[in-house]
Design a protein around this motif. Structure first.
Motif, PDB file in Angstrom:
ATOM      1  N   LEU A 184       0.826  -1.200   0.000  1.00 35.93           N
ATOM      2  CA  LEU A 184       0.000   0.000   0.000  1.00 35.93           C
ATOM      3  C   LEU A 184       0.861   1.252   0.000  1.00 35.93           C
ATOM      4  O   LEU A 184       0.608   2.194  -0.746  1.00 35.93           O
ATOM      5  N   PHE A 185       1.916   1.245   0.803  1.00 34.24           N
ATOM      6  CA  PHE A 185       2.843   2.373   0.838  1.00 34.24           C
ATOM      7  C   PHE A 185       3.464   2.609  -0.540  1.00 34.24           C
ATOM      8  O   PHE A 185       3.530   3.732  -1.024  1.00 34.24           O
ATOM      9  N   VAL A 186       3.909   1.542  -1.167  1.00 36.79           N
ATOM     10  CA  VAL A 186       4.533   1.645  -2.492  1.00 36.79           C
ATOM     11  C   VAL A 186       3.516   2.162  -3.511  1.00 36.79           C
ATOM     12  O   VAL A 186       3.822   3.065  -4.301  1.00 36.79           O
ATOM     13  N   ALA A 187       2.304   1.635  -3.490  1.00 35.88           N
ATOM     14  CA  ALA A 187       1.279   2.062  -4.451  1.00 35.88           C
ATOM     15  C   ALA A 187       0.927   3.537  -4.269  1.00 35.88           C
ATOM     16  O   ALA A 187       0.812   4.280  -5.246  1.00 35.88           O
ATOM     17  N   VAL A 188       0.768   3.982  -3.028  1.00 29.98           N
ATOM     18  CA  VAL A 188       0.424   5.382  -2.770  1.00 29.98           C
ATOM     19  C   VAL A 188       1.582   6.293  -3.163  1.00 29.98           C
ATOM     20  O   VAL A 188       1.377   7.323  -3.806  1.00 29.98           O
ATOM     21  N   THR A 189       2.791   5.913  -2.806  1.00 19.49           N
ATOM     22  CA  THR A 189       3.962   6.717  -3.152  1.00 19.49           C
ATOM     23  C   THR A 189       4.121   6.811  -4.664  1.00 19.49           C
ATOM     24  O   THR A 189       4.339   7.901  -5.213  1.00 19.49           O
ATOM     25  N   TRP A 190       4.002   5.703  -5.348  1.00 18.15           N
ATOM     26  CA  TRP A 190       4.130   5.670  -6.802  1.00 18.15           C
ATOM     27  C   TRP A 190       3.083   6.575  -7.445  1.00 18.15           C
ATOM     28  O   TRP A 190       3.383   7.338  -8.371  1.00 18.15           O
ATOM     29  N   THR A 191       1.858   6.511  -6.950  1.00 18.90           N
ATOM     30  CA  THR A 191       0.771   7.330  -7.491  1.00 18.90           C
ATOM     31  C   THR A 191       1.027   8.812  -7.256  1.00 18.90           C
ATOM     32  O   THR A 191       0.852   9.635  -8.163  1.00 18.90           O
ATOM     33  N   LYS A 192       1.460   9.173  -6.047  1.00 19.61           N
ATOM     34  CA  LYS A 192       1.771  10.573  -5.748  1.00 19.61           C
ATOM     35  C   LYS A 192       2.869  11.093  -6.669  1.00 19.61           C
ATOM     36  O   LYS A 192       2.781  12.194  -7.201  1.00 19.61           O
ATOM     37  N   TRP A 193       3.919  10.290  -6.860  1.00 12.53           N
ATOM     38  CA  TRP A 193       5.029  10.707  -7.705  1.00 12.53           C
ATOM     39  C   TRP A 193       4.580  10.884  -9.154  1.00 12.53           C
ATOM     40  O   TRP A 193       4.974  11.843  -9.823  1.00 12.53           O
ATOM     41  N   ALA A 194       3.767   9.961  -9.648  1.00 13.90           N
ATOM     42  CA  ALA A 194       3.291  10.047 -11.028  1.00 13.90           C
ATOM     43  C   ALA A 194       2.416  11.290 -11.220  1.00 13.90           C
ATOM     44  O   ALA A 194       2.556  12.004 -12.224  1.00 13.90           O
ATOM     45  N   GLU A 195       1.540  11.559 -10.261  1.00 10.36           N
ATOM     46  CA  GLU A 195       0.687  12.742 -10.351  1.00 10.36           C
ATOM     47  C   GLU A 195       1.522  14.025 -10.276  1.00 10.36           C
ATOM     48  O   GLU A 195       1.280  14.969 -11.033  1.00 10.36           O
ATOM     49  N   ARG A 196       2.496  14.047  -9.374  1.00  8.89           N
ATOM     50  CA  ARG A 196       3.352  15.227  -9.226  1.00  8.89           C
ATOM     51  C   ARG A 196       4.150  15.479 -10.504  1.00  8.89           C
ATOM     52  O   ARG A 196       4.270  16.609 -10.970  1.00  8.89           O
ATOM     53  N   ARG A 197       4.680  14.407 -11.090  1.00  8.33           N
ATOM     54  CA  ARG A 197       5.446  14.528 -12.325  1.00  8.33           C
ATOM     55  C   ARG A 197       4.573  15.100 -13.437  1.00  8.33           C
ATOM     56  O   ARG A 197       4.982  16.010 -14.165  1.00  8.33           O
ATOM     57  N   GLN A 198       3.348  14.594 -13.556  1.00  5.29           N
ATOM     58  CA  GLN A 198       2.438  15.065 -14.598  1.00  5.29           C
ATOM     59  C   GLN A 198       2.023  16.514 -14.349  1.00  5.29           C
ATOM     60  O   GLN A 198       1.972  17.320 -15.284  1.00  5.29           O
ATOM     61  N   MET A 199       1.727  16.870 -13.102  1.00  4.37           N
ATOM     62  CA  MET A 199       1.336  18.249 -12.801  1.00  4.37           C
ATOM     63  C   MET A 199       2.465  19.221 -13.115  1.00  4.37           C
ATOM     64  O   MET A 199       2.228  20.310 -13.646  1.00  4.37           O
ATOM     65  N   ARG A 200       3.695  18.838 -12.806  1.00  3.40           N
ATOM     66  CA  ARG A 200       4.825  19.722 -13.080  1.00  3.40           C
ATOM     67  C   ARG A 200       5.070  19.854 -14.578  1.00  3.40           C
ATOM     68  O   ARG A 200       5.414  20.926 -15.068  1.00  3.40           O
ATOM     69  N   LYS A 201       4.860  18.775 -15.315  1.00  2.00           N
ATOM     70  CA  LYS A 201       4.973  18.844 -16.772  1.00  2.00           C
ATOM     71  C   LYS A 201       3.900  19.784 -17.319  1.00  2.00           C
ATOM     72  O   LYS A 201       4.181  20.632 -18.162  1.00  2.00           O
ATOM     73  N   ASN A 202       2.679  19.637 -16.829  1.00  2.00           N
ATOM     74  CA  ASN A 202       1.594  20.509 -17.279  1.00  2.00           C
ATOM     75  C   ASN A 202       1.874  21.966 -16.929  1.00  2.00           C
ATOM     76  O   ASN A 202       1.592  22.865 -17.723  1.00  2.00           O
ATOM     77  N   LEU A 203       2.405  22.208 -15.752  1.00  2.00           N
ATOM     78  CA  LEU A 203       2.733  23.566 -15.331  1.00  2.00           C
ATOM     79  C   LEU A 203       3.772  24.178 -16.262  1.00  2.00           C
ATOM     80  O   LEU A 203       3.659  25.333 -16.672  1.00  2.00           O
ATOM     81  N   ARG A 204       4.769  23.396 -16.622  1.00  2.00           N
ATOM     82  CA  ARG A 204       5.823  23.880 -17.526  1.00  2.00           C
ATOM     83  C   ARG A 204       5.238  24.255 -18.888  1.00  2.00           C
ATOM     84  O   ARG A 204       5.684  25.198 -19.535  1.00  2.00           O
ATOM     85  N   ASP A 205       4.213  23.533 -19.327  1.00  2.00           N
ATOM     86  CA  ASP A 205       3.634  23.747 -20.658  1.00  2.00           C
ATOM     87  C   ASP A 205       2.597  24.866 -20.708  1.00  2.00           C
ATOM     88  O   ASP A 205       2.138  25.221 -21.793  1.00  2.00           O
ATOM     89  N   PHE A 216      -0.173  33.605 -20.112  1.00  2.00           N
ATOM     90  CA  PHE A 216      -1.466  34.172 -19.729  1.00  2.00           C
ATOM     91  C   PHE A 216      -2.243  33.238 -18.804  1.00  2.00           C
ATOM     92  O   PHE A 216      -2.994  33.681 -17.950  1.00  2.00           O
ATOM     93  N   ARG A 217      -2.041  31.924 -18.931  1.00  2.00           N
ATOM     94  CA  ARG A 217      -2.685  30.971 -18.013  1.00  2.00           C
ATOM     95  C   ARG A 217      -2.009  31.022 -16.636  1.00  2.00           C
ATOM     96  O   ARG A 217      -2.672  30.918 -15.617  1.00  2.00           O
ATOM     97  N   LEU A 218      -0.702  31.135 -16.634  1.00  2.00           N
ATOM     98  CA  LEU A 218       0.017  31.262 -15.366  1.00  2.00           C
ATOM     99  C   LEU A 218      -0.457  32.503 -14.624  1.00  2.00           C
ATOM    100  O   LEU A 218      -0.662  32.466 -13.403  1.00  2.00           O
ATOM    101  N   LYS A 219      -0.650  33.582 -15.360  1.00  2.00           N
ATOM    102  CA  LYS A 219      -1.131  34.818 -14.742  1.00  2.00           C
ATOM    103  C   LYS A 219      -2.504  34.601 -14.115  1.00  2.00           C
ATOM    104  O   LYS A 219      -2.785  35.106 -13.022  1.00  2.00           O
ATOM    105  N   ASP A 220      -3.364  33.807 -14.789  1.00  2.00           N
ATOM    106  CA  ASP A 220      -4.694  33.498 -14.256  1.00  2.00           C
ATOM    107  C   ASP A 220      -4.628  32.821 -12.885  1.00  2.00           C
ATOM    108  O   ASP A 220      -5.504  33.031 -12.044  1.00  2.00           O
ATOM    109  N   ILE A 221      -3.601  32.012 -12.676  1.00  2.00           N
ATOM    110  CA  ILE A 221      -3.491  31.298 -11.397  1.00  2.00           C
ATOM    111  C   ILE A 221      -2.528  31.991 -10.433  1.00  2.00           C
ATOM    112  O   ILE A 221      -2.238  31.464  -9.357  1.00  2.00           O
TER     113      ILE A 221
END
Length: 77
Positions: free
Chosen positions: A29-50, A54-59
């Motif tokens: 369970l620890f491994v699954a939760v950690t893996w999921t958090k890391w995958a979500e964080r990686r994707q969010m940071r990629k999306n933020l970079r892209d 004007f969208r950054l200004k919105d947030i």
């Protein structure tokens, strides 16, 4: 693999109602939760970079702040 729990909510409810899990289940369970958090964080940071400026200004984030966050390794919170 059907253990009588048809939905994700059923499986989560089962985990929430049991006080303790076997040691290997805790590790899994620890491994699954950690893996999921890391995958979500990686994707969010990629999306933020892209995001365009004007969208950054919105947030309320500058391009340099977004780049700083996007440059963090996925394992850092």
């Amino acid at each position: 693999m059907d253990h009588g729990y048809s939905s994700r909510q059923d499986r989560l409810a089962y985990l929430n109602t049991h006080a303790s899990l076997p040691a290997m289940a805790e590790v899994a369970l620890f491994v699954a939760v950690t893996w999921t958090k890391w995958a979500e964080r990686r994707q969010m940071r990629k999306n933020l970079r892209d995001l365009p400026e004007f969208r950054l200004k919105d947030i309320g984030v500058t391009k340099s702040e977004a780049d700083l966050e996007a440059d963090k390794p996925f394992w850092k919170g």
